[in-house]
Scaffold this motif. Structure first.
Motif, PDB file in Angstrom:
ATOM      1  N   THR A 178     -18.783  90.980  55.015  1.00 58.01           N
ATOM      2  CA  THR A 178     -19.429  90.707  56.299  1.00 58.01           C
ATOM      3  C   THR A 178     -18.787  91.624  57.323  1.00 58.01           C
ATOM      4  O   THR A 178     -17.587  91.894  57.253  1.00 58.01           O
ATOM      5  CB  THR A 178     -19.260  89.236  56.732  1.00 58.01           C
ATOM      6  OG1 THR A 178     -17.873  88.921  56.815  1.00 58.01           O
ATOM      7  CG2 THR A 178     -19.946  88.303  55.750  1.00 58.01           C
ATOM      8  N   SER A 179     -19.572  92.119  58.265  1.00 56.29           N
ATOM      9  CA  SER A 179     -19.053  93.073  59.247  1.00 56.29           C
ATOM     10  C   SER A 179     -19.397  92.657  60.658  1.00 56.29           C
ATOM     11  O   SER A 179     -20.474  92.126  60.922  1.00 56.29           O
ATOM     12  CB  SER A 179     -19.636  94.464  58.997  1.00 56.29           C
ATOM     13  OG  SER A 179     -19.228  94.943  57.741  1.00 56.29           O
ATOM     14  N   GLU A 180     -18.458  92.919  61.552  1.00 59.66           N
ATOM     15  CA  GLU A 180     -18.692  92.776  62.987  1.00 59.66           C
ATOM     16  C   GLU A 180     -18.768  94.187  63.549  1.00 59.66           C
ATOM     17  O   GLU A 180     -17.906  95.014  63.261  1.00 59.66           O
ATOM     18  CB  GLU A 180     -17.540  92.017  63.649  1.00 59.66           C
ATOM     19  CG  GLU A 180     -17.391  90.597  63.174  1.00 59.66           C
ATOM     20  CD  GLU A 180     -16.194  89.917  63.810  1.00 59.66           C
ATOM     21  OE1 GLU A 180     -15.940  90.148  65.013  1.00 59.66           O
ATOM     22  OE2 GLU A 180     -15.522  89.173  63.098  1.00 59.66           O
ATOM     23  N   ARG A 181     -19.789  94.446  64.316  1.00 53.74           N
ATOM     24  CA  ARG A 181     -19.970  95.782  64.872  1.00 53.74           C
ATOM     25  C   ARG A 181     -18.844  96.155  65.832  1.00 53.74           C
ATOM     26  O   ARG A 181     -18.331  95.307  66.554  1.00 53.74           O
ATOM     27  CB  ARG A 181     -21.286  95.865  65.637  1.00 53.74           C
ATOM     28  CG  ARG A 181     -22.471  95.860  64.743  1.00 53.74           C
ATOM     29  CD  ARG A 181     -23.698  96.164  65.528  1.00 53.74           C
ATOM     30  NE  ARG A 181     -24.831  96.246  64.610  1.00 53.74           N
ATOM     31  CZ  ARG A 181     -26.032  96.565  64.968  1.00 53.74           C
ATOM     32  NH1 ARG A 181     -26.292  96.814  66.220  1.00 53.74           N
ATOM     33  NH2 ARG A 181     -26.990  96.628  64.090  1.00 53.74           N
ATOM     34  N   GLY A 182     -18.535  97.443  65.851  1.00 49.88           N
ATOM     35  CA  GLY A 182     -17.592  97.959  66.826  1.00 49.88           C
ATOM     36  C   GLY A 182     -18.274  98.071  68.178  1.00 49.88           C
ATOM     37  O   GLY A 182     -19.500  98.068  68.267  1.00 49.88           O
ATOM     38  N   TYR A 183     -17.486  98.122  69.218  1.00 54.33           N
ATOM     39  CA  TYR A 183     -18.054  98.231  70.562  1.00 54.33           C
ATOM     40  C   TYR A 183     -17.030  98.855  71.502  1.00 54.33           C
ATOM     41  O   TYR A 183     -15.859  99.025  71.156  1.00 54.33           O
ATOM     42  CB  TYR A 183     -18.492  96.857  71.086  1.00 54.33           C
ATOM     43  CG  TYR A 183     -17.370  95.851  71.203  1.00 54.33           C
ATOM     44  CD1 TYR A 183     -16.656  95.707  72.402  1.00 54.33           C
ATOM     45  CD2 TYR A 183     -17.016  95.050  70.136  1.00 54.33           C
ATOM     46  CE1 TYR A 183     -15.631  94.784  72.504  1.00 54.33           C
ATOM     47  CE2 TYR A 183     -15.998  94.129  70.228  1.00 54.33           C
ATOM     48  CZ  TYR A 183     -15.309  93.996  71.411  1.00 54.33           C
ATOM     49  OH  TYR A 183     -14.280  93.099  71.523  1.00 54.33           O
ATOM     50  N   THR A 184     -17.489  99.194  72.679  1.00 57.87           N
ATOM     51  CA  THR A 184     -16.619  99.705  73.730  1.00 57.87           C
ATOM     52  C   THR A 184     -16.554  98.653  74.828  1.00 57.87           C
ATOM     53  O   THR A 184     -17.586  98.235  75.352  1.00 57.87           O
ATOM     54  CB  THR A 184     -17.161 101.032  74.297  1.00 57.87           C
ATOM     55  OG1 THR A 184     -17.301 101.968  73.218  1.00 57.87           O
ATOM     56  CG2 THR A 184     -16.230 101.596  75.348  1.00 57.87           C
ATOM     57  N   ALA A 185     -15.349  98.217  75.141  1.00 58.33           N
ATOM     58  CA  ALA A 185     -15.149  97.204  76.183  1.00 58.33           C
ATOM     59  C   ALA A 185     -15.450  97.799  77.554  1.00 58.33           C
ATOM     60  O   ALA A 185     -15.551  99.026  77.725  1.00 58.33           O
ATOM     61  CB  ALA A 185     -13.721  96.674  76.130  1.00 58.33           C
ATOM     62  N   ALA A 186     -15.589  96.931  78.551  1.00 60.60           N
ATOM     63  CA  ALA A 186     -15.907  97.365  79.916  1.00 60.60           C
ATOM     64  C   ALA A 186     -14.857  98.339  80.467  1.00 60.60           C
ATOM     65  O   ALA A 186     -15.173  99.225  81.251  1.00 60.60           O
ATOM     66  CB  ALA A 186     -16.031  96.150  80.838  1.00 60.60           C
TER      67      ALA A 186
END
Length: 146
Positions: free
Chosen positions: A34-42
């Motif tokens: 299972t994977s959680e997408r990467g993201y860029t924080a504020a």
């Protein structure tokens, strides 16, 4: 009161390992990612994608269905219970493992000629096929008074 319920949607990491026992029981084991997408924080901080691996265990009729239809890369929806156990490895070192004992498995991959998904439930004595429900069925035969 307590609840032990796990719901996972992920991809099978390798073909299931199937074991048949003397008492006609069948067991299937396979890893599910299972994977959680990467993201860029504020604030600009990059958070990378995170993948978790889960050890899935299926018994009896559910294991037989997994043997027939599930292979590496298959996308599955799984409902089950989380179980932990320990064992001694070949060197006598105590190892701990956490497994998901599946009660319900639904295939989410689309195949030619197949519906949206096929659902299978594990019952202590019987394994039955669940027909997926078409939520977009706009048939005229509606009993609802509104």
């Amino acid at each position: 009161m307590s609840v032990n319920k796990v719901i996972l949607v992920g991809n099978v990491g390798k073909d299931p390992e199937i074991k048949y026992f003397d008492n006609d029981n069948v067991k299937a084991n396979f890893p599910l990612a299972t994977s959680e997408r990467g993201y860029t924080a504020a604030n600009g901080t990059q958070v990378p994608e995170r993948t978790e691996w889960h050890n899935i265990v299926c018994w009896r009729g559910l294991a037989q269905i997994v043997e027939k239809f599930v292979k590496k890369g298959t996308q599955l929806y799984i409902e089950g219970k989380i179980r932990s156990r320990s064992y001694d490895d070949q060197n006598g070192v105590k190892r701990y493992i956490t497994e998901i004992y599946a009660d319900n498995v639904e295939m989410l991959n689309r195949r030619a000629g197949a519906g949206e998904g096929a659902g299978f439930q594990n019952d202590k004595h019987d394994t039955s096929y669940n027909d997926p429900v078409d939520l977009n069925d706009n048939s005229e035969a509606d009993d609802l008074p509104f």
